[in-house]
Design a protein around this motif. Structure first.
Motif, short mmCIF file in Angstrom:
data_model
loop_
_atom_site.label_atom_id
_atom_site.label_comp_id
_atom_site.label_asym_id
_atom_site.label_seq_id
_atom_site.Cartn_x
_atom_site.Cartn_y
_atom_site.Cartn_z
N ASN A 89 -11.50 13.38 -2.31
CA ASN A 89 -10.93 11.73 -1.29
C ASN A 89 -10.07 10.93 -0.91
N LEU A 90 -9.05 11.37 -2.11
CA LEU A 90 -7.81 10.84 -2.45
C LEU A 90 -6.88 11.63 -2.10
N ARG A 91 -5.74 10.84 -0.88
CA ARG A 91 -4.56 11.94 -0.53
C ARG A 91 -3.04 10.49 -0.97
N MET A 92 -2.52 10.52 -1.91
CA MET A 92 -1.88 9.93 -2.58
C MET A 92 -0.95 10.38 -2.09
N ASP A 93 0.19 9.72 -0.75
CA ASP A 93 1.25 9.54 -0.24
C ASP A 93 2.71 9.19 -0.39
N GLY A 94 2.26 8.22 -1.36
CA GLY A 94 2.80 7.06 -1.76
C GLY A 94 2.92 7.04 -3.16
N PHE A 95 4.07 6.52 -3.77
CA PHE A 95 3.48 6.36 -5.54
C PHE A 95 4.77 5.38 -6.54
N CYS A 96 5.37 5.17 -6.58
CA CYS A 96 6.40 3.81 -7.55
C CYS A 96 6.22 3.38 -8.35
N SER A 97 7.39 3.36 -9.26
CA SER A 97 6.54 1.73 -10.18
C SER A 97 7.65 0.81 -10.13
N ASP A 101 6.11 -1.24 -15.51
CA ASP A 101 5.39 -0.54 -15.46
C ASP A 101 4.19 -0.16 -15.14
N THR A 102 4.18 -0.38 -14.42
CA THR A 102 3.07 -0.31 -13.69
C THR A 102 3.41 0.73 -12.53
N PHE A 103 2.43 1.43 -11.73
CA PHE A 103 3.04 1.83 -10.87
C PHE A 103 2.03 1.73 -9.68
N ILE A 104 2.33 1.31 -8.35
CA ILE A 104 1.79 1.40 -6.78
C ILE A 104 1.42 2.95 -6.27
N ILE A 151 9.12 2.77 -1.87
CA ILE A 151 9.90 2.31 -2.97
C ILE A 151 10.12 1.28 -2.79
N SER A 152 9.74 0.45 -4.76
CA SER A 152 9.98 -1.04 -4.90
C SER A 152 11.72 -1.13 -5.43
N PHE A 153 11.79 -2.45 -5.22
CA PHE A 153 12.94 -3.46 -5.98
C PHE A 153 12.30 -4.51 -6.54
N ASN A 154 13.00 -5.15 -7.65
CA ASN A 154 12.35 -5.87 -8.58
C ASN A 154 9.99 -5.63 -8.19
N ASN A 155 10.16 -6.87 -7.73
CA ASN A 155 8.98 -7.31 -7.91
C ASN A 155 8.56 -6.52 -6.43
N SER A 156 8.79 -6.37 -5.80
CA SER A 156 8.75 -5.69 -3.93
C SER A 156 8.25 -4.76 -3.89
N VAL A 157 7.54 -3.93 -2.87
CA VAL A 157 7.35 -2.48 -2.94
C VAL A 157 8.01 -2.51 -1.28
N TYR A 158 8.59 -1.98 -0.61
CA TYR A 158 8.58 -1.08 1.13
C TYR A 158 8.11 -0.50 0.81
N ILE A 159 7.28 0.37 2.11
CA ILE A 159 6.64 1.19 2.89
C ILE A 159 7.25 1.19 3.91
N ILE A 160 7.21 3.19 4.03
CA ILE A 160 7.50 3.25 5.66
C ILE A 160 5.70 3.59 6.23
N ASN A 187 11.56 8.17 14.02
CA ASN A 187 10.23 9.20 12.58
C ASN A 187 11.11 8.98 11.79
N ILE A 188 11.30 7.82 11.01
CA ILE A 188 11.95 7.02 9.65
C ILE A 188 11.24 8.34 8.66
N LEU A 189 12.17 8.79 7.86
CA LEU A 189 12.09 9.69 6.97
C LEU A 189 12.13 9.39 5.50
N ASP A 190 12.75 8.40 5.20
CA ASP A 190 12.68 7.76 3.51
C ASP A 190 13.93 6.08 3.82
N ILE A 191 13.43 5.48 3.21
CA ILE A 191 14.47 3.70 2.55
C ILE A 191 14.49 3.95 1.29
N ALA A 192 15.39 3.67 1.63
CA ALA A 192 15.83 3.29 -0.35
C ALA A 192 16.67 1.40 0.17
#
Length: 271
Positions: A89-97, A101-104, A151-160, A187-192
C-alpha cells in the motif's frame, strides 16, 4: 539528478520487445554512457536521487515500498523495504535527499512524509496527519492532498501538492509545513530552487514560472534561439515543451517530452 561529479543521471525507456529502461550518465559535453539496464516492467514511475558521496538511490511507485541503491559498478541493486510495504500500500511518488544523506519519501496512499536514515536502516514519519487535505501546520498536524514531486535545498523540502508549492523545514525538529505559493488552475509538472531560494516551476503547455518573494511571474515561454556549446550555431528552444527542470549551482538543466536534455550554464546571466 545532477550528481556530485556534475554529470546528469537519468532513467530512459526505449521501446521494443520487451521495453527496456536504462540508467544513463550524461557528462557536461553531452556524451552518454549506459550504466544499468533492466526490463521496463520492473520500473513504475521511478525516482532517483544521490547522496553527498555520489551514490545513486531509486524508488518505484509500484506499492512495494522499496528504496534501491546501486553498487559502485552499477551492476547490482540492494534495497530497504519501508514499513507497511507488506500490505502493498505504499505509493512513493516523491523522493529526494537532504545534506546529511537522509532521504525524504512521499507516500501518496497514506498521505504521510517519511525520513529514511540509510546508515541506521530506519525511518520515521515527519509530516502529515493522514488526512486528504491541504493543511499547514507542525509536522503530524499538517495535511496533504496529492504529491507529484519533492526536491530539497539545504535543509528544506519543496513539494508539488496539486497546484500548491509546499515547504517543510527539516532543520527544525518539529518539521513545520507551509504553503508559500499556489498557482491556481495550473498543472505544475516540476520545480527547481536556485541559490536565492527562488523557485522555478514548469507549468504544462505554458512554460516556466518564477516564484520569488511572494510574487509569481512568467519567466520563459514561447520559442527562442540560444547558442549551443561551441557558440557557433543557434538552437531553437520551445519553452512549452519541457517537463523536467533541475538547477545546480548556476546551471539549469531541462528535459523535454522528446527526451532531450538541455543545459544552460550561468542561466541567470543568459536568460
Amino acid at each position: 539528478t545532477i550528481n556530485t561529479d556534475n554529470n546528469a543521471y537519468v532513467l530512459s525507456t526505449v521501446g521494443g520487445t520487451p521495453e527496456m529502461t536504462s540508467l544513463i550518465k550524461v557528462n557536461p559535453s553531452g556524451t552518454s554512457t549506459e550504466l544499468y539496464k533492466r526490463d521496463a516492467a520492473f520500473f513504475s514511475w521511478p525516482k532517483i536521487a544521490n547522496n553527498s558521496e555520489g551514490k545513486i538511490f531509486m524508488t518505484n511507485s509500484d506499492l512495494q515500498g522499496k528504496i534501491y541503491n546501486f553498487s559502485d559498478d552499477f551492476q547490482q541493486l540492494s534495497y530497504h523495504t519501508m514499513q507497511g510495504a507488506s500490505q502493498w500500500n505504499l505509493r512513493m511518488d516523491g523522493f529526494c535527499s537532504l545534506p546529511d544523506d537522509t532521504f525524504i519519501i512521499l507516500d501518496n496512499n497514506s498521505k504521510l512524509i517519511k525520513r529514511y536514515y540509510p546508515n541506521l536502516n530506519t525511518e520515521t514519519v515527519i509530516a502529515g496527519s493522514g488526512s486528504h487535505q491541504i493543511t499547514d501546520g507542525i509536522g503530524l498536524n499538517s495535511g496533504f492532498s496529492w504529491f507529484s514531486k519533492a526536491i530539497s535545498f539545504n535543509n528544506s523540502v519543496y513539494i508539488i501538492d496539486e497546484n500548491y508549492i509546499r515547504k517543510i523545514d527539516c532543520s527544525v525538529p518539529s518539521y513545520p509545513v507551509s504553503s508559500p505559493y499556489v498557482l491556481y488552475y495550473k498543472n505544475i509538472l516540476d520545480i527547481a530552487v536556485d541559490s536565492n531560494q527562488d523557485i522555478y516551476a514548469i507549468v504544462n503547455k505554458e512554460g516556466i514560472y518564477k516564484l520569488s518573494n511572494g510574487t509569481i511571474t512568467l519567466f520563459k515561454n514561447g520559442v527562442e534561439n540560444i547558442r549551443t556549446l561551441n557558440n557557433n550555431t543557434l538552437s531553437t528552444i520551445d519553452w512549452t515543451k519541457f517537463n523536467r527542470i533541475y538547477i545546480k549551482n548556476n546551471d539549469m538543466y531541462l528535459v523535454s517530452g522528446y527526451g532531450t536534455l538541455t543545459k544552460i550554464s550561468n542561466f541567470k546571466n543568459k536568460l
